[in-house]
Scaffold this active site. Structure first.
Site, PDB file in Angstrom:
ATOM      1  CD  GLU A 233      -3.945 -15.909 -51.521  1.00  0.00           C
ATOM      2  OE1 GLU A 233      -4.109 -16.738 -50.601  1.00  0.00           O
ATOM      3  OE2 GLU A 233      -4.022 -16.206 -52.726  1.00  0.00           O
ATOM      4  CG  HIS A 236      -2.750 -18.977 -47.859  1.00  0.00           C
ATOM      5  ND1 HIS A 236      -3.353 -19.879 -48.713  1.00  0.00           N
ATOM      6  CD2 HIS A 236      -1.598 -19.563 -47.459  1.00  0.00           C
ATOM      7  CE1 HIS A 236      -2.591 -20.965 -48.820  1.00  0.00           C
ATOM      8  NE2 HIS A 236      -1.519 -20.792 -48.062  1.00  0.00           N
TER       9      HIS A 236
HETATM   10 ZN   LIG Z   1      -5.307 -20.164 -49.272  1.00  0.00          ZN
END
Ligand SMILES: [Zn+2]
Length: 264
Positions: A233, A236
């Site tokens: 990700e 994030h």
């Molecule tokens: Zn997240």
């Protein structure tokens, strides 16, 4: 405040839900720079500290920074508190829930349409301003998510895909880093938000290179899912405090789990 918080945070699980499916597809090369070289040597054993410093000694910055009162010692000296839910270094992953699992931070403040703990929000504001000064626009997509919100998100995954798939793609309530109020999903408002292709945006590249300067760590790097429990990700980030993030960055450890010595 609770009601407001939940309502606000309630928008985001849906977005997050769509996204988590995309941990697939092919990436070439690792976009996360693993620079470890230039920082290593900091001898600092220059002048032996005598009681009476001769005129020679000019410790510049150190002296300026030193407060006259008893210094509150940063104490981040390698024994981070991984278990207290309020700790900036609280470890939260699929095997380490918050304790209690219904934990909610008490110092949430609004930031860019989401909520973060106060210190993280302030750091994020400085980070966004720095990016902006370089012509890079970054937006917030998700911050704090309450236990209750996560209950709904997780249960909808279970209902739709079954528990096994739900556990791959979503976090159980009490096991989401977003519940700490220290996790931030960034975006640009473009089509790649929360998608694999976000990694190629200027915002993602800038954040990957600079987030640690503001106390944030890219939490789920490329191909570290066996350690982190999550697919890559690039959006994030987790606030751990500037000093912790700096040491983490210098260490070259791929993940916080590796850095904190709790990798599976
Ligand atoms: Zn997240």
């Amino acid at each position: 405040m609770m009601g407001l918080t939940i309502r606000k945070a309630g928008i985001y699980p849906l977005v997050g839900t769509l996204v988590l499916l995309c941990g697939c597809s092919t990436h070439s090369g690792s976009p996360t720079p693993a620079k470890t070289s230039s920082v290593a040597n900091t001898p600092s054993a220059s002048t032996p500290a005598k009681e009476t410093p001769t005129a020679e000694a000019t410790p510049t910055a150190e002296a300026e920074a030193a407060p006259s009162k008893a210094a509150p010692s940063p104490s981040t000296s390698r024994s981070p508190d991984l278990t207290s839910p309020d700790s900036l270094t609280a470890l939260v992953n699929k095997t380490h829930p918050l304790s209690p699992e219904t934990y909610a931070p008490v110092d949430l403040v609004p930031f860019g349409g989401v909520y973060l703990r106060q210190e993280a929000a302030q750091a994020a504001e400085e980070m966004f301003a720095a990016a902006s000064a370089e012509g890079i626009g970054i937006t917030t997509l998700s911050g704090y998510r309450s236990y209750e919100t996560q209950v709904g998100t997780y249960n909808s995954w279970v209902a739709t895909y079954g528990q096994e798939q739900a556990d791959v793609a979503s976090a159980r309530p009490g096991y989401s880093e977003h519940q700490t109020g220290l996790a931030l999903d960034i975006g640009t408002g473009g089509a790649c938000d929360l998608q694999v292709c976000f990694k190629d945006t200027d915002a993602a590249r800038w954040a990957a290179a600079h987030a640690h300067e503001y106390g944030f760590v890219l939490r789920y790097p490329w191909w570290q899912h066996e350690t982190t429990g999550y697919w890559y990700e690039s959006w994030h980030f987790r606030y751990v405090g500037r000093e912790e993030a700096a040491v983490f960055h210098r260490s070259g450890a791929p993940t916080l789990e590796d850095f904190w010595g709790v990798a599976p």
